[in-house]
Design an enzyme around this catalytic site. Structure first.
Site, mmCIF file in Angstrom:
data_model
loop_
_atom_site.group_PDB
_atom_site.id
_atom_site.type_symbol
_atom_site.label_atom_id
_atom_site.label_comp_id
_atom_site.label_asym_id
_atom_site.label_seq_id
_atom_site.Cartn_x
_atom_site.Cartn_y
_atom_site.Cartn_z
ATOM 1 N N SER A 119 -16.772 -32.053 8.142
ATOM 2 C CA SER A 119 -17.360 -33.195 8.842
ATOM 3 C C SER A 119 -18.539 -32.734 9.693
ATOM 4 C CB SER A 119 -16.284 -33.838 9.724
ATOM 5 O OG SER A 119 -16.845 -34.842 10.527
ATOM 6 N N GLY A 120 -19.641 -33.497 9.629
ATOM 7 C CA GLY A 120 -20.871 -33.098 10.308
ATOM 8 C C GLY A 120 -20.779 -33.061 11.823
ATOM 9 N N THR A 127 -12.636 -38.112 7.546
ATOM 10 C CA THR A 127 -11.560 -39.041 7.178
ATOM 11 C C THR A 127 -11.731 -39.508 5.734
ATOM 12 O OG1 THR A 127 -11.290 -39.759 9.457
ATOM 13 C CG2 THR A 127 -10.536 -41.289 7.759
ATOM 14 N N THR A 183 -25.519 -45.961 -1.448
ATOM 15 C CA THR A 183 -26.781 -45.240 -1.314
ATOM 16 C C THR A 183 -26.622 -44.072 -0.342
ATOM 17 O OG1 THR A 183 -27.954 -47.290 -1.739
ATOM 18 C CG2 THR A 183 -29.234 -45.509 -0.717
ATOM 19 N N CYS A 188 -8.211 -38.904 18.611
ATOM 20 C CA CYS A 188 -7.688 -40.132 18.008
ATOM 21 C C CYS A 188 -6.215 -40.337 18.309
ATOM 22 C CB CYS A 188 -7.954 -40.149 16.511
ATOM 23 S SG CYS A 188 -7.762 -38.583 15.749
HETATM 24 N N1 PLP Z 1 -9.434 -33.564 10.144
HETATM 25 C C1 PLP Z 1 -9.376 -32.935 11.320
HETATM 26 C C2 PLP Z 1 -8.607 -31.651 11.419
HETATM 27 C C3 PLP Z 1 -10.027 -33.447 12.433
HETATM 28 O O1 PLP Z 1 -9.965 -32.799 13.588
HETATM 29 C C4 PLP Z 1 -10.743 -34.657 12.298
HETATM 30 C C5 PLP Z 1 -11.406 -35.258 13.460
HETATM 31 O O2 PLP Z 1 -11.138 -34.965 14.581
HETATM 32 C C6 PLP Z 1 -10.797 -35.273 11.033
HETATM 33 C C7 PLP Z 1 -10.119 -34.702 9.986
HETATM 34 C C8 PLP Z 1 -11.553 -36.546 10.831
HETATM 35 O O3 PLP Z 1 -12.937 -36.299 10.807
HETATM 36 P P1 PLP Z 1 -13.968 -37.477 11.082
HETATM 37 O O4 PLP Z 1 -13.974 -37.723 12.559
HETATM 38 O O5 PLP Z 1 -15.267 -36.959 10.594
HETATM 39 O O6 PLP Z 1 -13.486 -38.645 10.305
#
Ligand code: PLP
Length: 386
Positions: free
Chosen positions: A209-210, A81, A247, A332
């Site tokens: 994203s990790g 995000t 940091t 989400c």
């Molecule tokens: N972009 C996509 C396509 C995702 O599927 C997600 C999370 O599900 C994100 C961005 C956001 O990642 P994060 O959960 O690491 O904020």
């Protein structure tokens, strides 16, 4: 929910890997090591700082190599995000070139909501709509690009249906028709699954994203091509070459390094996963009640289906009682009707019964067999909703 974990993970059939993944051994080991032995601040001038800095640099090297980038092109962030927001809001510093932003109607909310904010601030935003397979048209993109375009953001793999966008082809059009635009790709659902070479893709910015690749939550990165100028979202101590103050979390960053080091050969793994995906689709096709919503050439890690006549949430909880974990959509979008499924032309009845099955390299054919059997039982035991 704790009871599930106390029983031991062997009992769990986890097919919600697009929501998050189980941290792998190496991620946990390296994170523990940083927490217990190498907890210094990488900006400190003394030896403890130096050790932390060495670990940080080492992790950066590993992660840069995983996408064929240069080390200085990796900016560590807290999540996908944040990387997406950083990329999108960089349009603000490019206002001098124009005010057009192009994206797709099926991006993750961390792109769409950020873009909406810019729309409210006077940017003109063009949303490309996908076909029934969830793929945008390059013609539509071509027709939308002009020399006032400052940013194009197109995701690599959709998180709900797994559709894969033609990123490399889009990059060529963007460079030709909108030379002032930055091209950002949200690769959160692609990184660690599809081989990525940022130079061959032709992107300026790329998000990962990790926690989607078996590292913990709280760590992500933004690839930012050396020639691309963006503005930081966070300012302060000037860490990450001024691009992301705060940091650096060496424990989380080294955990990400561990997860990346533990990734299998992606080409080989893709073949294995394609086989598993085909197996799942063929099995689900045997049921008259199951409709496959993912398109023909989708990424084999995300399969969207509808168990027609049964509400997603009801099925989800039915499966949960058997320790099978899937999703009713993206994690989400709890409770909201999926805009992605609407965009690909699904009707309400199909959307209300949609289920997302998302795989990791740890899933097996047996998991799919057990899920299919449970879905069959659900259709016999649950009351029909529509
Ligand atoms: N972009 C996509 C396509 C995702 O599927 C997600 C999370 O599900 C994100 C961005 C956001 O990642 P994060 O959960 O690491 O904020």
């Amino acid at each position: 929910m704790w009871y599930v974990f106390r029983r031991g993970s062997e009992d769990i059939i986890y097919l919600d890997n697009s929501a998050t993944t189980k941290p792998c051994e190496k991620a946990i080991t390296l994170m523990n090591k940083a927490l217990t032995e190498n907890w210094g601040n990488p900006s400190s001038l003394h030896i403890l700082g130096m050790y932390a800095e060495i670990a940080l640099n080492n992790a950066r090297k590993v992660i840069a190599k995983s996408i064929s980038a240069k080390e200085q092109e990796i900016i560590f962030t807290s999540c996908g995000t944040e990387s997406n927001n950083t990329a999108i809001f960089s349009a603000l510093s490019r206002k001098g070139y124009g005010n057009r932003i192009i994206t797709t109607a099926i991006e993750h909310p961390s792109v769409l909501e950020a873009v909406k904010r810019l729309e409210n601030e006077g940017f003109e935003v063009i949303y490309l709509h996908p076909d029934k397979n969830g793929v945008i048209s390059l013609n539509d993109l071509e027709n939308s690009l002009n020399n006032k375009t400052v940013l194009v953001s197109i995701m690599m793999v959709n998180n709900e249906i797994g559709s894969v966008q033609p990123i490399a082809e889009a990059a060529k059009l963007i460079k030709k028709l909108s030379p002032n635009a930055l091209f950002h790709c949200d690769a959160v659902q692609g990184y660690g699954k599809l081989p990525i070479n940022v130079n061959q893709l032709g992107v300026d910015l790329l998000t990962a994203s990790g926690h989607k690749i078996h590292a913990p939550k709280g760590i992500g990165f933004l690839y930012c091509k050396s020639s691309a100028h963006i503005s930081p979202l966070l300012t302060g101590g000037g860490q990450e070459k001024g691009m992301r103050s705060g940091t650096e979390s060496v424990p989380l960053i080294t955990a990400l390094q561990g997860a990346v080091e533990e990734l299998p050969n992606l080409e080989n793994q893709l073949k294995i996963q394609n086989e598993l995906f085909t197996y799942a689709k063929e099995l689900f096709k045997k049921s008259d009640l199951i409709k496959i919503n993912s398109g023909n050439s989708s990424c084999p890690y995300v399969l969207n289906i509808s168990l027609l006549g049964y509400r997603s949430e009801t099925v989800l909880h039915f499966l949960e009682k058997r320790n099978i974990f899937i999703s009713s959509g993206s994690a989400c979008s709890k409770g909201k009707k999926s805009y992605v499924l609407k965009e690909i032309g699904l009707i309400d009845r199909e959307i209300d019964s949609a289920l997302r099955i998302s795989f990791s390299r740890y899933n097996t054919k047996q998991d799919i067999d057990i899920l299919f059997e449970a879905l069959t039982d659900a259709s016999k035991q649950l009351r029909k909703a529509n």
